[in-house]
Design an enzyme around this catalytic site. Structure first.
Site, PDB file in Angstrom:
ATOM      1  CG  ASN A  88      36.753  70.111  46.260  1.00 35.22           C
ATOM      2  OD1 ASN A  88      36.345  69.726  47.351  1.00 35.22           O
ATOM      3  ND2 ASN A  88      37.156  69.258  45.315  1.00 35.22           N
ATOM      4  CE1 TYR A 153      43.548  67.671  54.113  1.00 37.13           C
ATOM      5  CE2 TYR A 153      42.754  67.251  56.333  1.00 37.13           C
ATOM      6  CZ  TYR A 153      42.499  67.497  55.005  1.00 37.13           C
ATOM      7  OH  TYR A 153      41.202  67.578  54.554  1.00 37.13           O
ATOM      8  CE  LYS A 157      41.973  70.917  53.779  1.00 36.00           C
ATOM      9  NZ  LYS A 157      41.484  71.341  52.446  1.00 36.00           N
TER      10      LYS A 157
HETATM   11  P1  NAD Z   1      39.254  63.239  46.862  1.00 38.77           P
HETATM   12  O1  NAD Z   1      40.598  62.663  47.052  1.00 38.77           O
HETATM   13  O2  NAD Z   1      38.107  62.329  46.583  1.00 38.77           O
HETATM   14  O3  NAD Z   1      39.284  64.371  45.759  1.00 38.77           O
HETATM   15  C1  NAD Z   1      40.308  65.336  45.730  1.00 38.77           C
HETATM   16  C2  NAD Z   1      40.242  66.103  44.444  1.00 38.77           C
HETATM   17  O4  NAD Z   1      41.378  66.979  44.393  1.00 38.77           O
HETATM   18  C3  NAD Z   1      40.316  65.188  43.236  1.00 38.77           C
HETATM   19  O5  NAD Z   1      39.425  65.623  42.254  1.00 38.77           O
HETATM   20  C4  NAD Z   1      41.755  65.362  42.771  1.00 38.77           C
HETATM   21  O6  NAD Z   1      41.913  65.199  41.382  1.00 38.77           O
HETATM   22  C5  NAD Z   1      42.040  66.798  43.172  1.00 38.77           C
HETATM   23  N1  NAD Z   1      43.482  67.015  43.272  1.00 38.77           N
HETATM   24  C6  NAD Z   1      44.339  66.397  44.115  1.00 38.77           C
HETATM   25  N2  NAD Z   1      45.591  66.795  43.839  1.00 38.77           N
HETATM   26  C7  NAD Z   1      45.509  67.689  42.823  1.00 38.77           C
HETATM   27  C8  NAD Z   1      46.445  68.450  42.093  1.00 38.77           C
HETATM   28  N3  NAD Z   1      47.758  68.381  42.350  1.00 38.77           N
HETATM   29  N4  NAD Z   1      45.988  69.277  41.124  1.00 38.77           N
HETATM   30  C9  NAD Z   1      44.687  69.362  40.859  1.00 38.77           C
HETATM   31  N5  NAD Z   1      43.747  68.655  41.504  1.00 38.77           N
HETATM   32  C10 NAD Z   1      44.156  67.830  42.474  1.00 38.77           C
HETATM   33  O7  NAD Z   1      38.994  64.099  48.179  1.00 38.77           O
HETATM   34  P2  NAD Z   1      37.665  64.700  48.836  1.00 38.77           P
HETATM   35  O8  NAD Z   1      37.438  63.912  50.068  1.00 38.77           O
HETATM   36  O9  NAD Z   1      36.570  64.869  47.850  1.00 38.77           O
HETATM   37  O10 NAD Z   1      38.233  66.119  49.308  1.00 38.77           O
HETATM   38  C11 NAD Z   1      37.915  67.325  48.687  1.00 38.77           C
HETATM   39  C12 NAD Z   1      38.292  68.452  49.629  1.00 38.77           C
HETATM   40  O11 NAD Z   1      37.585  68.302  50.852  1.00 38.77           O
HETATM   41  C13 NAD Z   1      39.765  68.492  49.996  1.00 38.77           C
HETATM   42  O12 NAD Z   1      40.206  69.830  50.066  1.00 38.77           O
HETATM   43  C14 NAD Z   1      39.796  67.863  51.390  1.00 38.77           C
HETATM   44  O13 NAD Z   1      40.882  68.318  52.150  1.00 38.77           O
HETATM   45  C15 NAD Z   1      38.475  68.349  51.947  1.00 38.77           C
HETATM   46  N6  NAD Z   1      37.952  67.540  53.058  1.00 38.77           N
HETATM   47  C16 NAD Z   1      37.554  66.254  52.878  1.00 38.77           C
HETATM   48  C17 NAD Z   1      37.067  65.524  53.950  1.00 38.77           C
HETATM   49  C18 NAD Z   1      36.604  64.091  53.802  1.00 38.77           C
HETATM   50  O14 NAD Z   1      36.319  63.441  54.829  1.00 38.77           O
HETATM   51  N7  NAD Z   1      36.480  63.550  52.614  1.00 38.77           N
HETATM   52  C19 NAD Z   1      36.972  66.125  55.211  1.00 38.77           C
HETATM   53  C20 NAD Z   1      37.403  67.440  55.360  1.00 38.77           C
HETATM   54  C21 NAD Z   1      37.876  68.153  54.262  1.00 38.77           C
END
Ligand code: NAD
Length: 245
Positions: A88, A153, A157
């Site tokens: 994730n 980004y 994906k």
């Molecule tokens: P967030 O920023 O709240 O959380 C991201 C997580 O990734 C955090 O726990 C962070 O510590 C971890 N992370 C980031 N860089 C890291 C690193 N170098 N090493 C280890 N861990 C690391 O983001 P989110 O919105 O919860 O996103 C989670 C996933 O969902 C991501 O892959 C994101 O691309 C995907 N996503 C999110 C959305 C959205 O709208 N929030 C939409 C589509 C996809």
């Protein structure tokens, strides 16, 4: 749904990852929450004290194969198996092509793609020996449509979708299923920081009329991790309210 199973959730300290951790714990799994720093991992664990016998923290560099292998081995040692990997962790960026540095592009490739490869390889080696498992990657709706800025980004994906389909075909013989979840706009810290008016405007463009909640996404991760999805592999499951960006 996940009794007697062990999961690793990368980026499990907040947002969608923390929702997946909670969902897996509620459904009986033991969970290793992986974060980038010990402090944030320990802080997240404080909020999960009620599950302390079934949850642990790890903080390997997700692009370091040896560090990840050692961390996953420690999970297997503590809980007896490693059945589910939720890849994730991810970072996003909206930098214009004209301003994008190679350094920023490499950083986004590292965490969003290279880490998925490294973690999948380490987990699959354990799962193969155990007789199977489930790997779930995190794609995005922009992995179908692209986005008008921040090309790195969506590029990662799209690549995650390709890795998912390929690994599903490669690892099926070892009873390892590989799927992805593609969230739409989801209410994590990033969305919560937007003005309410903007969230309402975004919501109005989504056919289901709202942004996703982390739990909406975690439910898809639960299904794909569970035996309910025993014949599902190679899928990228959209969880986006039918949004089209
Ligand atoms: P967030 O920023 O709240 O959380 C991201 C997580 O990734 C955090 O726990 C962070 O510590 C971890 N992370 C980031 N860089 C890291 C690193 N170098 N090493 C280890 N861990 C690391 O983001 P989110 O919105 O919860 O996103 C989670 C996933 O969902 C991501 O892959 C994101 O691309 C995907 N996503 C999110 C959305 C959205 O709208 N929030 C939409 C589509 C996809």
């Amino acid at each position: 749904m996940l009794k007697n199973k062990t999961a690793v959730v990368t980026g499990g300290t907040r947002g969608i990852g923390l929702a997946i951790v909670k969902k897996y714990l509620e459904n009986g799994a033991s969970v290793a929450l992986s974060g980038s720093r010990q402090e944030t991992v320990e802080k997240a664990l404080e909020g999960l004290a009620q599950y302390k016998d079934r949850v642990m923290g790890i903080w390997p560099d997700l692009c370091d194969p040896e560090g990840v292998a050692a961390a996953f081995a420690s999970v297997k040692e503590r809980f007896g198996s490693l059945d589910i990997l939720a890849n994730n962790a991810g970072v996003s960026s909206r930098t214009s092509l004209y301003d994008y540095t190679l350094e920023e592009f490499s950083k986004i490739l590292d965490i969003n793609l290279k880490a998925v490869f490294v973690c999948s390889q380490a987990a699959a080696r354990i799962m193969k020996e155990q007789g199977g498992g489930s790997i779930i990657n995190t794609s995005s709706m922009v992995g179908e449509y692209g986005q008008p800025s921040g090309c790195g980004y969506p590029a990662t994906k799209f690549a995650v979708n390709g890795l998912t389909r390929s690994l599903a075909r490669e690892l099926a013989k070892d009873q390892i299923r590989v799927n992805a979840v593609a969230p739409g706009v989801t209410r994590t810290d990033m969305v919560a920081a937007l003005p309410q008016e903007m969230v309402e405007r975004i919501s109005a463009g989504i056919p289901l009329g709202r942004v996703g909640e982390p739990e909406d996404i975690a439910n898809a991760f639960l299904f794909l991790a569970s035996d309910m999805a025993s014949y599902v592999t190679g899928l990228t499951l959209r969880v986006d309210g039918a949004a089209m960006v």
